[in-house]
Design a protein around this motif. Structure first.
Motif, PDB file in Angstrom:
ATOM      1  N   LEU A  38     -36.133   2.452 -31.130  1.00  0.00           N
ATOM      2  CA  LEU A  38     -37.356   3.119 -31.556  1.00  0.00           C
ATOM      3  C   LEU A  38     -37.063   4.163 -32.622  1.00  0.00           C
ATOM      4  O   LEU A  38     -37.806   4.282 -33.612  1.00  0.00           O
ATOM      5  CB  LEU A  38     -38.036   3.764 -30.352  1.00  0.00           C
ATOM      6  N   ALA A  39     -35.993   4.927 -32.461  1.00  0.00           N
ATOM      7  CA  ALA A  39     -35.637   5.957 -33.443  1.00  0.00           C
ATOM      8  C   ALA A  39     -35.300   5.337 -34.793  1.00  0.00           C
ATOM      9  O   ALA A  39     -35.724   5.835 -35.849  1.00  0.00           O
ATOM     10  CB  ALA A  39     -34.464   6.781 -32.920  1.00  0.00           C
ATOM     11  N   VAL A  40     -34.534   4.249 -34.779  1.00  0.00           N
ATOM     12  CA  VAL A  40     -34.170   3.578 -36.030  1.00  0.00           C
ATOM     13  C   VAL A  40     -35.414   3.019 -36.722  1.00  0.00           C
ATOM     14  O   VAL A  40     -35.601   3.179 -37.941  1.00  0.00           O
ATOM     15  CB  VAL A  40     -33.143   2.462 -35.760  1.00  0.00           C
ATOM     16  N   VAL A  41     -36.274   2.348 -35.952  1.00  0.00           N
ATOM     17  CA  VAL A  41     -37.492   1.767 -36.535  1.00  0.00           C
ATOM     18  C   VAL A  41     -38.388   2.864 -37.099  1.00  0.00           C
ATOM     19  O   VAL A  41     -38.964   2.711 -38.185  1.00  0.00           O
ATOM     20  CB  VAL A  41     -38.242   0.935 -35.476  1.00  0.00           C
ATOM     21  N   ALA A  42     -38.518   3.982 -36.380  1.00  0.00           N
ATOM     22  CA  ALA A  42     -39.351   5.085 -36.859  1.00  0.00           C
ATOM     23  C   ALA A  42     -38.806   5.645 -38.171  1.00  0.00           C
ATOM     24  O   ALA A  42     -39.571   5.931 -39.105  1.00  0.00           O
ATOM     25  CB  ALA A  42     -39.425   6.178 -35.798  1.00  0.00           C
ATOM     26  N   GLY A  43     -37.493   5.804 -38.248  1.00  0.00           N
ATOM     27  CA  GLY A  43     -36.898   6.296 -39.492  1.00  0.00           C
ATOM     28  C   GLY A  43     -37.142   5.357 -40.660  1.00  0.00           C
ATOM     29  O   GLY A  43     -37.483   5.796 -41.767  1.00  0.00           O
ATOM     30  N   LEU A  44     -36.961   4.053 -40.421  1.00  0.00           N
ATOM     31  CA  LEU A  44     -37.211   3.073 -41.480  1.00  0.00           C
ATOM     32  C   LEU A  44     -38.687   3.041 -41.866  1.00  0.00           C
ATOM     33  O   LEU A  44     -39.025   2.894 -43.051  1.00  0.00           O
ATOM     34  CB  LEU A  44     -36.768   1.686 -41.011  1.00  0.00           C
ATOM     35  N   ALA A  45     -39.568   3.182 -40.879  1.00  0.00           N
ATOM     36  CA  ALA A  45     -41.005   3.171 -41.168  1.00  0.00           C
ATOM     37  C   ALA A  45     -41.386   4.343 -42.066  1.00  0.00           C
ATOM     38  O   ALA A  45     -42.145   4.187 -43.030  1.00  0.00           O
ATOM     39  CB  ALA A  45     -41.802   3.207 -39.866  1.00  0.00           C
TER      40      ALA A  45
END
Length: 318
Positions: free
Chosen positions: A23-30
């Motif tokens: 979730l943290a990685v996806v949020a950063g990429l988003a």
């Protein structure tokens, strides 16, 4: 119950930490890619583009103008396969590992009831699943919003948007967890349960996608127009590709009989063959929520059913 919850947390903390990391990685990429998308839109290059499925072309070259929505599509596909991942790597080992190793007998011998044992493990997994899937679905909607239903963005009926966003993502994730948990209880080995879960959740995911394309769950609308005037633009509608002509008696015929755009040739052909109007079938943009709630009801209902079956089987299998 505190002891059961503590043990459930001890056993699932690695899975929960992995979910938080994803979730943290996806949020950063988003945040990164959405910012780039907004900056690209702020240049004004897309201001003259009309909504609708037709590409907006660059002046002079005629090449289509597109935003970089591929990372957004990847997130949509991740949300689509999320039930498979949760079912295989979280649901299947949830009860199955204890049964395979026999450690559940030691837990139950400490005065913990079967209900407490199940509720602690499944409840913690379900809460985490809802949080993870809900946040991923929200991230997709937030990321897509600046370019929603535009020729340079992503339309509501494309698979990453239709199946990778909204409440159906949460319902599908819970189905994956419930399916994996039940198969983990039934199978003798965790690896066998993981394989069966992969087949079941994968097959249902493909079946739902097929049902979308076939309009089996949400039927299309039929739009009728006279051949003497141009038909209204398709806009944000999701066409079935079914076009045709209508006779005075109401019979629908193929459009190939009069394959002309609006104009004198079409009017003459329609008069010659006795056609009084033409039609096409499509789902309007408002059907996005019809697809969402239908999927949510089906997948959520299956999740509840599988959970109930798991509870009933606990008396015989543990």
């Amino acid at each position: 119950m505190k002891g059961s919850l503590w043990l459930a947390w001890r056993q699932q903390r690695l899975a929960a930490a992995s979910a938080a990391a994803v979730l943290a990685v996806v949020a950063g990429l988003a945040v990164y890619f959405r910012s780039a998308m907004v900056d690209d839109l702020a240049t004004g290059r897309f201001d003259a583009c009309d909504p609708g499925p037709l590409y907006c072309s660059q002046p002079g070259t005629g090449l289509p103008m597109l935003l970089d929505v591929q990372p957004l599509q990847y997130l949509g596909w991740l949300n689509i396969v999320l039930p498979v991942l949760i079912g295989v790597f979280w649901g299947a080992p949830l009860l199955g590992r204890d049964r395979e190793l026999g450690t559940h007998r030691m837990v139950l011998a400490q005065g913990v009831s079967r209900g407490q044992w199940f509720v602690a493990r499944f409840g913690l997994a379900a809460v985490t699943t809802v949080a993870l899937s809900g946040l991923l679905a929200w991230l997709f909607a937030w990321w897509r919003h600046p370019a929603a239903d535009r020729s340079y963005g992503l339309f509501w009926y494309e698979s990453p948007a239709l199946s990778g966003s909204g409440p159906r993502v949460v319902a599908a994730a819970l189905f994956g967890l419930a399916a994996g948990t039940l198969l983990g209880l039934l199978a003798r080995r965790v690896l066998a349960a993981m394989g069966l879960t992969l087949l079941v959740t994968g097959a249902l995911t493909l079946a739902v996608e097929w049902a979308h394309r076939a309009r089996w769950l949400v039927p299309p609308h039929t739009y009728v127009s006279a051949g003497s005037v141009p038909k209204a633009p398709m806009g944000e509608k999701w066409s079935t590709g079914d076009y045709g002509l209508i006779t005075a008696s109401g019979h629908h015929d193929t459009v190939l009989t009069c394959p002309f755009p609006s104009g004198a040739e079409l009017r003459a052909c329609m008069a010659q063959h006795g056609y009084v109007s033409r039609f096409y079938r499509a789902n309007p943009a408002g059907d996005y929520w019809n697809f969402q709630w239908t999927d949510t009801a089906v997948l959520g209902g299956l999740a509840v059913l599988l959970t109930v079956v798991t509870v009933l089987l606990l008396r015989r299998r543990v």
